[in-house]
Design an enzyme around this catalytic site. Structure first.
Site, short mmCIF file in Angstrom:
data_model
loop_
_atom_site.label_atom_id
_atom_site.label_comp_id
_atom_site.label_asym_id
_atom_site.label_seq_id
_atom_site.Cartn_x
_atom_site.Cartn_y
_atom_site.Cartn_z
N GLY A 122 1.47 -1.09 0.04
CA GLY A 122 0.03 -0.22 -0.02
C GLY A 122 0.76 1.56 -0.01
N SER A 126 4.55 -0.47 -5.50
CA SER A 126 3.53 -1.34 -6.06
C SER A 126 4.23 -2.87 -6.41
CB SER A 126 4.55 -0.68 -8.06
OG SER A 126 2.91 -1.48 -8.77
N SER A 127 3.76 -2.99 -5.01
CA SER A 127 4.03 -4.35 -4.39
C SER A 127 2.84 -5.14 -5.62
CB SER A 127 3.70 -3.88 -3.04
OG SER A 127 2.50 -3.55 -2.48
N ASP A 178 4.25 -0.54 -13.89
CA ASP A 178 4.32 -0.69 -12.87
C ASP A 178 4.00 -2.45 -12.65
OD1 ASP A 178 3.28 0.98 -11.59
OD2 ASP A 178 2.08 0.01 -10.35
#
Length: 394
Positions: A122, A126-127, A178
């Site tokens: 979060g 860009s996890s 991403d």
């Protein structure tokens, strides 16, 4: 560290270390070009050294089992019935990737997957893309091995499949930036990416005496629950209005600054007009930023970073008190050339261009001011630029 993770994997799934393979994919920082990717525009991201690591081992059945070292809650799924898992709070990104890979014709085998995440969830780094690319790489690699397939994995295709997973399975209409950055990143390089046709250029990041400092608001956000899809719809409505005068355009990327100035009166809704204006001018800022960095003009790049954030605050309205506080405080520090939010907004992170001699002062003063105003602490990372998705030999 890998040896410790292998031991943890065996505790969860049993057996021995035989057959365990390790895959990694990074988060990313976007230097400039925000909310342009889903409008066919230009972006300028770089992969980070903060990664999602996946330990993977094939199974003899069609089951796929997932666990994360920090959650310790096992997800058990069936590769032949993936539709029933769409509402998972954790695991839907991974199973969405599996679903889209199978639809694309990739042969998958059952497997056990363990996730070790170093990309803050979060955070706007860009996890989710890191999880998707690492998962895709693991699933395809195991599937190829199980079926005796010996061919190179197309990382651009994996990025596109991961994007479709987020669209169709998770329900977030994200752009391609991403996933592309996580798949295709290179150490000490930024990626100048044209999101319309995926043409890209690797641009060396010559920071000289400056560093990229990432400041995390520690305000969690969810794109699916936030305003992200709403912004995308607003841009689509603005495009339809401009097409009355520019019938040949297919995305906002094709609207020049001159076109916008000439035809902005066709956009009758003031909110939509602001959204479109941001996208048009942000695309131009990306082009100017690439030129500035190629010319080693960090001062010009810093100015463009500031302009980008101000546009995201005033026109696109995706910043908020936390991000604005970090940026405002950063700009007070001598040695800061520019500061802006990075990622989708509504929380997450900022990226600042800071002279190496000012970093300690930056973290101390920005951190103190942020906690005093917001009520809780921010986190700071000195950004290192790393490689994209890959397998690591144990």
């Amino acid at each position: 560290m890998i040896n410790v993770l292998v031991e943890t994997f065996i505790k969860y799934f049993g057996g021995t270390s035989e057959g365990i393979r390790v895959f990694k994919a990074p988060g990313r920082v976007n230097l400039i070009g925000e909310h342009t990717d889903y409008n066919g525009g230009f972006v300028f991201p770089a992969a980070l050294t903060m990664c999602t690591t996946v330990l993977a081992r094939p199974r003899s059945d069609r089951k796929i089992n997932l666990i994360a070292t920090d959650l310790k809650q096992m997800v058990n799924a069936d590769l032949d019935n993936l539709d029933q898992y769409r509402d998972l709070k954790w695991g839907n990104y991974q199973l969405g990737v599996a679903d889209e890979l199978q639809k694309a014709g990739y042969p998958l085998c059952g497997c056990d997957l363990m996730y070790y995440d170093k990309v803050p969830l979060g955070s706007g780094l860009s996890s989710s893309a890191a999880i998707e690319i690492a998962t895709a790489l693991a699933l395809v690699s195991l599937g190829f091995a199980a079926n005796g397939i010996n061919r190179e994995i197309d990382m651009v295709e994996l990025a596109l499949i991961s994007q479709r997973a987020e669209h169709n399975y998770v329900g977030v209409k994200c752009g391609i930036m991403d996933q592309f950055a996580s798949a295709m990143g290179k150490k000490d390089m930024a990626i100048f990416l044209d999101c319309r046709d995926l043409k890209y250029e690797l641009v060396p990041l010559k920071m000289n005496d400056y560093k990229l400092v990432i400041s995390n608001t520690n305000k969690k956000r969810s794109l699916g629950e936030g305003k992200y899809n709403e912004r995308r719809r607003e841009c689509e409505e603005g495009l339809l209005m401009l097409q009355k005068a520019l019938p040949g355009i297919t995305c906002l990327r094709e609207v020049s600054v001159e076109d916008f100035v000439k035809y902005e009166n066709l956009i009758t809704d003031e909110t939509i007009k602001k959204r479109v204006k941001h996208v048009v001018y942000e695309n131009q800022r990306v082009l100017e930023s690439v030129k500035a960095l190629k010319n080693n003009d960090l001062t010009a790049f810093g100015k463009l970073m500031n302009e980008s954030h101000d546009s995201l605050r005033d026109l696109y309205e995706v910043t908020g008190n936390e991000l604005d506080t970090l940026v405002n405080e950063a700009r007070k520090i001598n040695g800061v050339l520019g500061s802006r939010m990075t990622g989708a907004g509504f929380g997450g992170c900022t990226v600042s261009l800071v002279h190496k001699d000012s970093i300690t002062e930056f973290i101390d003063k920005v951190g103190e001011a942020y906690e005093k105003k917001i009520g809780y602490a921010a986190s700071f990372y000195i950004s290192e630029i790393g490689d994209g998705g890959r397998e690591e030999v144990i």
